[in-house]
Design a protein around this motif. Structure first.
Motif, PDB file in Angstrom:
ATOM      1  N   MET A 397       0.711  -1.090  -0.043  1.00  0.00           N
ATOM      2  CA  MET A 397      -0.049  -0.002  -0.024  1.00  0.00           C
ATOM      3  C   MET A 397       0.879   1.141   0.125  1.00  0.00           C
ATOM      4  SD  MET A 397      -3.168  -1.030   2.588  1.00  0.00           S
ATOM      5  CE  MET A 397      -1.873  -1.779   3.997  1.00  0.00           C
ATOM      6  N   LYS A 398       0.645   2.116  -0.883  1.00  0.00           N
ATOM      7  CA  LYS A 398       1.450   3.465  -1.015  1.00  0.00           C
ATOM      8  C   LYS A 398       0.537   4.646  -1.213  1.00  0.00           C
ATOM      9  CE  LYS A 398       2.815   2.887  -5.603  1.00  0.00           C
ATOM     10  NZ  LYS A 398       4.159   2.617  -6.628  1.00  0.00           N
ATOM     11  N   LYS A 399       1.144   5.617  -0.895  1.00  0.00           N
ATOM     12  CA  LYS A 399       0.747   6.915  -1.210  1.00  0.00           C
ATOM     13  C   LYS A 399       0.348   7.135  -2.821  1.00  0.00           C
ATOM     14  CE  LYS A 399       2.889   9.974   2.252  1.00  0.00           C
ATOM     15  NZ  LYS A 399       3.842  10.748   2.391  1.00  0.00           N
ATOM     16  N   ASP A 400      -0.794   7.988  -2.996  1.00  0.00           N
ATOM     17  CA  ASP A 400      -1.152   8.226  -4.345  1.00  0.00           C
ATOM     18  C   ASP A 400      -1.834   9.576  -4.328  1.00  0.00           C
ATOM     19  OD1 ASP A 400      -2.199   7.122  -7.340  1.00  0.00           O
ATOM     20  OD2 ASP A 400      -3.894   7.852  -6.418  1.00  0.00           O
ATOM     21  N   ALA A 401      -1.533  10.194  -5.315  1.00  0.00           N
ATOM     22  CA  ALA A 401      -1.911  11.888  -5.246  1.00  0.00           C
ATOM     23  C   ALA A 401      -3.438  11.958  -5.601  1.00  0.00           C
ATOM     24  CB  ALA A 401      -1.201  12.473  -6.360  1.00  0.00           C
ATOM     25  N   GLU A 402      -4.014  11.142  -6.445  1.00  0.00           N
ATOM     26  CA  GLU A 402      -5.500  11.076  -6.791  1.00  0.00           C
ATOM     27  C   GLU A 402      -6.160  10.292  -5.654  1.00  0.00           C
ATOM     28  OE1 GLU A 402      -8.496   9.616 -10.268  1.00  0.00           O
ATOM     29  OE2 GLU A 402      -6.217   9.315 -10.531  1.00  0.00           O
ATOM     30  N   HIS A 403      -5.897   9.221  -5.036  1.00  0.00           N
ATOM     31  CA  HIS A 403      -6.777   8.219  -4.091  1.00  0.00           C
ATOM     32  C   HIS A 403      -6.456   8.581  -2.837  1.00  0.00           C
ATOM     33  CE1 HIS A 403      -8.933   6.644  -7.547  1.00  0.00           C
ATOM     34  NE2 HIS A 403      -7.720   6.537  -8.285  1.00  0.00           N
ATOM     35  N   GLY A 404      -5.229   9.121  -2.496  1.00  0.00           N
ATOM     36  CA  GLY A 404      -4.658   9.125  -1.220  1.00  0.00           C
ATOM     37  C   GLY A 404      -3.827   8.003  -0.858  1.00  0.00           C
ATOM     38  N   GLY A 405      -4.131   6.516  -1.421  1.00  0.00           N
ATOM     39  CA  GLY A 405      -3.462   5.525  -1.184  1.00  0.00           C
ATOM     40  C   GLY A 405      -4.098   4.505  -2.362  1.00  0.00           C
ATOM     41  N   VAL A 406      -2.852   3.506  -2.822  1.00  0.00           N
ATOM     42  CA  VAL A 406      -3.417   2.543  -3.252  1.00  0.00           C
ATOM     43  C   VAL A 406      -2.867   1.206  -2.904  1.00  0.00           C
ATOM     44  CG1 VAL A 406      -3.743   3.986  -5.611  1.00  0.00           C
ATOM     45  CG2 VAL A 406      -1.633   3.093  -5.142  1.00  0.00           C
ATOM     46  N   LEU A 407      -3.695   0.029  -3.334  1.00  0.00           N
ATOM     47  CA  LEU A 407      -3.056  -1.439  -3.122  1.00  0.00           C
ATOM     48  C   LEU A 407      -2.415  -1.767  -4.546  1.00  0.00           C
ATOM     49  CD1 LEU A 407      -3.078  -3.540  -0.916  1.00  0.00           C
ATOM     50  CD2 LEU A 407      -5.067  -4.266  -2.047  1.00  0.00           C
ATOM     51  N   GLN A 408      -1.159  -2.023  -4.218  1.00  0.00           N
ATOM     52  CA  GLN A 408      -0.374  -2.491  -5.421  1.00  0.00           C
ATOM     53  C   GLN A 408      -0.013  -4.011  -5.415  1.00  0.00           C
ATOM     54  OE1 GLN A 408       2.909   0.234  -6.881  1.00  0.00           O
ATOM     55  NE2 GLN A 408       4.176  -1.954  -7.184  1.00  0.00           N
ATOM     56  N   PHE A 409      -0.319  -4.805  -6.497  1.00  0.00           N
ATOM     57  CA  PHE A 409      -0.047  -6.158  -6.451  1.00  0.00           C
ATOM     58  C   PHE A 409       0.863  -6.642  -6.982  1.00  0.00           C
ATOM     59  CE2 PHE A 409      -4.923  -5.665  -6.200  1.00  0.00           C
ATOM     60  CZ  PHE A 409      -5.130  -6.256  -5.104  1.00  0.00           C
ATOM     61  N   GLY A 410       1.920  -5.817  -7.332  1.00  0.00           N
ATOM     62  CA  GLY A 410       3.303  -6.300  -7.625  1.00  0.00           C
ATOM     63  C   GLY A 410       4.258  -6.023  -6.932  1.00  0.00           C
ATOM     64  N   THR A 411       5.543  -6.222  -7.286  1.00  0.00           N
ATOM     65  CA  THR A 411       6.699  -6.023  -6.536  1.00  0.00           C
ATOM     66  C   THR A 411       7.191  -4.536  -6.710  1.00  0.00           C
ATOM     67  OG1 THR A 411       7.951  -6.960  -8.149  1.00  0.00           O
ATOM     68  CG2 THR A 411       7.454  -8.407  -6.373  1.00  0.00           C
ATOM     69  N   GLU A 412       7.781  -4.250  -5.354  1.00  0.00           N
ATOM     70  CA  GLU A 412       8.251  -2.699  -5.532  1.00  0.00           C
ATOM     71  C   GLU A 412       9.802  -2.706  -4.742  1.00  0.00           C
ATOM     72  OE1 GLU A 412       7.458   1.548  -5.818  1.00  0.00           O
ATOM     73  OE2 GLU A 412       5.965  -0.235  -6.014  1.00  0.00           O
ATOM     74  N   VAL A 413      10.708  -2.237  -5.688  1.00  0.00           N
ATOM     75  CA  VAL A 413      12.261  -1.874  -4.944  1.00  0.00           C
ATOM     76  C   VAL A 413      12.336  -0.605  -4.432  1.00  0.00           C
ATOM     77  CG1 VAL A 413      14.572  -1.817  -5.456  1.00  0.00           C
ATOM     78  CG2 VAL A 413      13.099  -3.447  -6.694  1.00  0.00           C
ATOM     79  N   VAL A 414      12.339  -0.575  -3.069  1.00  0.00           N
ATOM     80  CA  VAL A 414      12.404   0.687  -2.462  1.00  0.00           C
ATOM     81  C   VAL A 414      14.183   0.595  -2.106  1.00  0.00           C
ATOM     82  CG1 VAL A 414      11.885   1.905  -0.345  1.00  0.00           C
ATOM     83  CG2 VAL A 414      10.320   0.538  -1.722  1.00  0.00           C
ATOM     84  N   ALA A 415      14.750   1.759  -2.556  1.00  0.00           N
ATOM     85  CA  ALA A 415      16.244   1.996  -2.245  1.00  0.00           C
ATOM     86  C   ALA A 415      16.257   3.578  -1.997  1.00  0.00           C
ATOM     87  CB  ALA A 415      17.172   1.684  -3.503  1.00  0.00           C
ATOM     88  N   ALA A 416      17.394   3.784  -1.032  1.00  0.00           N
ATOM     89  CA  ALA A 416      17.882   4.820  -0.460  1.00  0.00           C
ATOM     90  C   ALA A 416      18.424   5.432  -1.661  1.00  0.00           C
ATOM     91  CB  ALA A 416      18.882   4.675   0.462  1.00  0.00           C
ATOM     92  N   SER A 417      18.327   6.853  -1.462  1.00  0.00           N
ATOM     93  CA  SER A 417      19.016   7.890  -2.486  1.00  0.00           C
ATOM     94  C   SER A 417      20.270   7.426  -2.807  1.00  0.00           C
ATOM     95  CB  SER A 417      18.685   9.178  -2.446  1.00  0.00           C
ATOM     96  OG  SER A 417      19.395   9.575  -1.284  1.00  0.00           O
ATOM     97  N   ASP A 418      21.162   7.224  -1.743  1.00  0.00           N
ATOM     98  CA  ASP A 418      22.598   6.971  -2.065  1.00  0.00           C
ATOM     99  C   ASP A 418      22.933   5.444  -2.332  1.00  0.00           C
ATOM    100  OD1 ASP A 418      22.261   5.582   0.245  1.00  0.00           O
ATOM    101  OD2 ASP A 418      23.877   6.633   1.366  1.00  0.00           O
ATOM    102  N   GLY A 419      21.771   4.620  -2.648  1.00  0.00           N
ATOM    103  CA  GLY A 419      21.938   3.264  -3.012  1.00  0.00           C
ATOM    104  C   GLY A 419      22.749   2.623  -1.998  1.00  0.00           C
ATOM    105  N   SER A 420      22.778   2.711  -0.645  1.00  0.00           N
ATOM    106  CA  SER A 420      23.356   1.844   0.336  1.00  0.00           C
ATOM    107  C   SER A 420      22.629   0.864   1.039  1.00  0.00           C
ATOM    108  CB  SER A 420      23.896   2.922   1.452  1.00  0.00           C
ATOM    109  OG  SER A 420      22.840   3.508   2.040  1.00  0.00           O
ATOM    110  N   ILE A 421      21.200   1.133   0.778  1.00  0.00           N
ATOM    111  CA  ILE A 421      20.249   0.139   1.202  1.00  0.00           C
ATOM    112  C   ILE A 421      19.015  -0.198   0.408  1.00  0.00           C
ATOM    113  CG2 ILE A 421      19.164   1.716   2.534  1.00  0.00           C
ATOM    114  CD1 ILE A 421      18.530  -0.479   4.852  1.00  0.00           C
ATOM    115  N   ALA A 422      18.682  -1.272   0.095  1.00  0.00           N
ATOM    116  CA  ALA A 422      17.456  -1.370  -0.692  1.00  0.00           C
ATOM    117  C   ALA A 422      16.786  -2.552  -0.140  1.00  0.00           C
ATOM    118  CB  ALA A 422      17.866  -1.642  -1.987  1.00  0.00           C
ATOM    119  N   GLY A 423      15.209  -2.588  -0.488  1.00  0.00           N
ATOM    120  CA  GLY A 423      14.652  -3.758  -0.022  1.00  0.00           C
ATOM    121  C   GLY A 423      13.631  -3.859  -1.198  1.00  0.00           C
TER     122      GLY A 423
END
Length: 490
Positions: A397-423
């Motif tokens: 679940m993540k923020k969405d400008a139109e709906h406030g939040g959306v449920l996403q059924f795929g995968t999402e790579v979340v990484a720090a801006s400096d690339g030192s950590i990702a999940g």
């Protein structure tokens, strides 16, 4: 207790297919880097990668109808299905390269036809359109279509036995596969440790914090003996399945703010009755119920685990606040933050069908579950099937400008801006696309090394950075070559 050595180059949290894949890539690209894997359980591949916690489908969109939904105007487009198939081909090439080098056995993958099956006039019309959109696509070469009961009986007898003459339709493509991701993960981790990586079992990472030197300090608790220790790392990958959200939140990186998770559990019926197993050699996917998440698309599957064949049907969705099968009852409430409560409430508001579906699944009796099985397999008898609990999945679940939040059924790579950590957050299509997902992690987190690494990666994955579906001859060649190496020739 703290690890007094210099910071490790790489720490991989979670002993599943994602960490195993990323570690295998990094070790070949930078053999001098120190790598440590932390796994909270006593063995690797015991959560999402365990063969009984996933469907084992080599997800290539050959049979999964949710990748080609019918538009409001009745149109059906193949773009998403082609994209998923392209990703799976990268995984197949990577596995094939390791098999050719003698670094991976090919016993984790089995040739298994992939089928779709629908009932009722409107669904037959839809499947006919889907087939028309896919039959001439090079990556879907060999797909067959039929509305004839006799033909479908030849493909999968259990679908037809005792069935009335209702409108039905099916597609079949014999190039499909069944994958034991547990066996694959174990083989990859064995290779990692043989070449110097460390595997620490029964060690749960409790938190991740930035040090003043710019590294990451992990607080680790030994689940056997309860001894805590800390270790510093230059790069951290959080491949802990449902546990990734908590750890990324503990790191405090800006990029994780606004993300939440919605856990869904699953159950399958399983039979090892040799008379039933002998009549079914296919993975057959149908259409999901209204409001059901993609992971709940019903399917009747041949499974091969440790060389033993069985047939599964499901999944039956359930709910648990745990983010892992062996997680905590506090996982869901503990994930709520001021930055994600808004998106989570918006998702609850906008997904009434999903809530209704989950409630109906939770209340379903065994008799109702058997009836759902009999819609696929009319001759099914309750006494032949045992109900097993599969894995936990945490939908993003993540923020969405139109709906406030959306449920996403795929995968999402979340990484720090400096690339030192990702999940990695999310589930579908998961393990089958581990290779392209980990390539994405490498490119995001190591932009300075990427140019140097790219030629080495291309040796393992020759078509990386290109597409196959627009090159018919090349597509046919790659499919044939990887099938031969992996032992899944038709």
């Amino acid at each position: 207790m703290s690890d007094s050595r210099a910071p490790l180059d790489v720490v991989l949290i979670g002993g599943g297919i994602m960490s195993a894949t990323l570690g295998t890539m990094i070790q070949r690209l930078q053999p001098d880097w120190t790598i440590r894997i932390y796994e909270s359980l006593g063995e690797v591949a015991q959560e999402s990668s365990n063969p009984w916690n996933n469907a084992g489908t080599g997800h290539a969109a050959l049979c999964e109808l949710n990748y080609m939904p019918e538009g409001k105007d009745g149109s059906v487009t193949p773009d998403k299905a082609i994209s998923i198939n392209e990703q799976f081909q990268l995984s197949r090439q990577f596995w094939s390269s390791l098999v050719e080098k003698g670094e991976l056995p090919n016993t984790f993958i089995t040739s298994t036809p992939h089928m779709t099956f629908v009932r009722g006039g409107e669904n037959v019309k839809y499947l006919r359109k889907r087939y028309a959109a896919l039959k001439d696509q090079p990556l879907f070469a060999g797909m067959e279509y039929s509305e004839d009961h006799k033909v479908i009986r030849e493909w999968a007898p259990l679908l037809i036995k005792e069935r009335t003459r209702e409108p039905i339709a099916a597609t079949r493509i014999t190039a499909g596969t069944d994958v034991d991701f547990g066996a694959l993960t174990n083989a990859l981790v064995d290779g990692l440790t043989e070449r110097g990586a460390e595997l620490w079992l029964n060690c749960r990472v409790k938190s991740i914090r930035r040090t003043k030197e710019g590294n990451w300090r992990l607080k680790v608790k030994h689940t056997v003996g309860n001894t805590p220790h800390t270790v510093d790392a230059r790069f951290v990958f959080v491949g802990a399945g449902g546990g990734a959200l908590h750890l990324l939140q503990s790191s405090g990186i800006e990029e994780i703010k606004g993300f939440g998770g919605f856990p869904i559990s699953g159950k399958f019926f399983r039979t090892t009755n040799p008379k039933i197993v002998a009549q079914h050699q296919a993975k057959v996917y149908g259409k999901a119920a209204v409001g059901a998440p993609p992971m709940s698309v019903p399917h009747l599957d041949t499974r091969v685990v440790n060389g033993q064949a069985s047939v599964l049907f499901g999944p039956y969705a359930g709910f648990s606040p745990k983010f892992l099968k062996k997680g905590s009852w506090w996982d869901l409430p503990g994930s709520v933050r001021s930055g994600n409560i808004g998106p989570m409430l918006a998702v609850a508001r906008d997904n009434g069908d999903l809530m209704k579906y989950l409630i109906s699944e939770l209340l379903a009796s065994r008799a109702k579950k058997v009836k759902a099985l009999q819609e696929f397999m009319p001759s099914a008898k309750s006494e032949d099937w045992e109900l097993i609990t599969a894995g936990q999945r945490v939908q993003v679940m993540k923020k969405d400008a139109e709906h406030g939040g959306v449920l996403q059924f795929g995968t999402e790579v979340v990484a720090a801006s400096d690339g030192s950590i990702a999940g990695l957050l999310g589930a579908s299509p998961g393990a089958s696309t581990a290779v392209p997902i980990m390539l994405d992690v490498l490119q995001k987190c190591f932009p300075q090394q990427w140019a140097q690494w790219e030629p080495k990666l291309r040796e393992l994955i020759p078509t990386m950075g290109t597409t196959l579906n627009d090159q018919p001859a090349k597509a046919a060649q790659v499919l044939e070559e990887t099938a031969k190496v992996l032992g899944v020739e038709q």
